[in-house]
Every structure is written in structure tokens, then in C-alpha cells.
Motif scaffolding. Structure first.
Motif, PDB file in Angstrom:
ATOM      1  N   ASN A   4       0.875  -1.173   0.000  1.00 50.01           N
ATOM      2  CA  ASN A   4       0.000   0.000   0.000  1.00 50.01           C
ATOM      3  C   ASN A   4       0.917   1.228   0.000  1.00 50.01           C
ATOM      4  O   ASN A   4       1.722   1.393   0.913  1.00 50.01           O
ATOM      5  N   CYS A   7       1.281   3.429   3.084  1.00 51.47           N
ATOM      6  CA  CYS A   7       1.505   2.762   4.365  1.00 51.47           C
ATOM      7  C   CYS A   7       2.964   2.897   4.803  1.00 51.47           C
ATOM      8  O   CYS A   7       3.879   2.518   4.073  1.00 51.47           O
ATOM      9  N   CYS A  10       4.834  -0.448   4.867  1.00 49.37           N
ATOM     10  CA  CYS A  10       5.210  -0.912   3.522  1.00 49.37           C
ATOM     11  C   CYS A  10       6.449  -0.159   3.037  1.00 49.37           C
ATOM     12  O   CYS A  10       7.311  -0.734   2.381  1.00 49.37           O
ATOM     13  N   HIS A  49       1.064  -6.487   2.803  1.00 48.01           N
ATOM     14  CA  HIS A  49       0.166  -5.538   3.457  1.00 48.01           C
ATOM     15  C   HIS A  49      -1.210  -6.169   3.718  1.00 48.01           C
ATOM     16  O   HIS A  49      -1.828  -6.735   2.827  1.00 48.01           O
ATOM     17  N   HIS A  95      -1.417  -1.552   9.182  1.00 45.41           N
ATOM     18  CA  HIS A  95      -0.738  -2.677   8.531  1.00 45.41           C
ATOM     19  C   HIS A  95      -0.495  -3.659   9.675  1.00 45.41           C
ATOM     20  O   HIS A  95       0.118  -3.282  10.683  1.00 45.41           O
TER      21      HIS A  95
HETATM   22 ZN   LIG Z   1       1.507  -1.751   4.603  1.00 50.29          ZN
END
Ligand SMILES: [Zn+2]
Length: 137
Positions: A4, A7, A10, A49, A95
């Protein structure tokens, strides 16, 4: 692998944001929380994710929990405590992540610490802590 772009975890997994890494394999990464609630506060994260722990497959869940247990055993030794708290919250960073918090019965933080340590450990202290844990793997 599902990621993502908005995020922060991530981005850490992709190496776009640095972290105090403790452990990494194909599916999982673990690093220090930079706003620790106790010293040695670790995050353990599936690389793929997902928003909730309950979104991951049973196989990935078992793998994540096995690594979490391994890391908890290491924290027990380093912090000389039997109390390693496991917390899965979920609205801070969306997450999937597990918090591991080495606790002491006299740390005065109650059943569940509710705010980050003040003062926040310095980058140097975090780096030292990460190395200490990594060297025990
Ligand atoms: Zn993530």
C-alpha cells in the motif's frame, strides 16, 4: 506481494524509510518501535500488506506467531524477565503488526503501558538496543 503506497510499514519494508531492524526473512520483518513504550519494544510485521491480523492466511499466521515466540524467548533472556507482553492493536498504523514489550513486575506501568517512554530513547540508544537483540538471534 500486496503493498500500500500510503503505508509507512510498507515503506519500511521496501527500504524507503530506515528502521532499527532486528530480523528479516522472505515473509516477516521485525524492528524496534521508534516510540517505545518500554525498552526493547519490538514490532513484528508480515511483509504483505493487510489491515488486520485476521486478514492473513492461517499458514502465515502460524509462521508469524512462531517467529514472534522466537523473538519473545530472546527478549526474555536479554531483559531477564518472564513477562513479555504481546499486543495487537490496529488503529495506529493500519498494517498488521504485533508489539512485543519486555516487562518487569516493578516497572510501574500497570497491565498495559499506555504511552511512549519519556524521554524518548536517543537514536544511539535505539541502535545499541537493536544490535544487542540482533546479536542474540
Ligand atoms: Zn503496509
Amino acid at each position: 506481494m500486496k503493498t500500500n503506497i500510503d503505508c509507512i510499514f510498507c515503506k519500511i519494508i521496501a527500504g524507503e524509510i530506515p528502521c532499527y531492524k532486528i530480523y528479516e526473512d522472505e515473509k516477516i520483518i521485525s524492528f524496534l518501535d521508534i516510540h517505545p513504550y518500554v525498552l526493547g519494544h519490538l514490532l513484528i510485521i508480515p511483509k504483505e500488506h493487510s489491515k488486520w491480523l485476521w486478514d492473513i492466511s492461517p499458514k502465515d499466521y502460524c509462521n508469524l506467531m512462531e517467529k514472534t515466540k522466537n523473538l519473545a524467548e530472546i527478549l526474555k533472556k536479554i531483559f531477564k524477565t518472564e513477562w513479555i507482553e504481546l499486543v495487537v492493536a490496529g488503529i495506529g498504523v493500519q498494517h498488521t503488526h504485533i508489539h512485543l514489550l519486555p516487562r518487569q513486575f516493578n516497572d510501574g506501568l500497570g497491565e498495559l503501558p499506555i504511552k511512549p517512554l519519556v524521554p524518548k530513547p536517543s537514536n544511539e540508544e535505539l541502535k545499541k538496543m537493536a544490535n544487542k537483540i540482533k546479536n542474540s538471534l
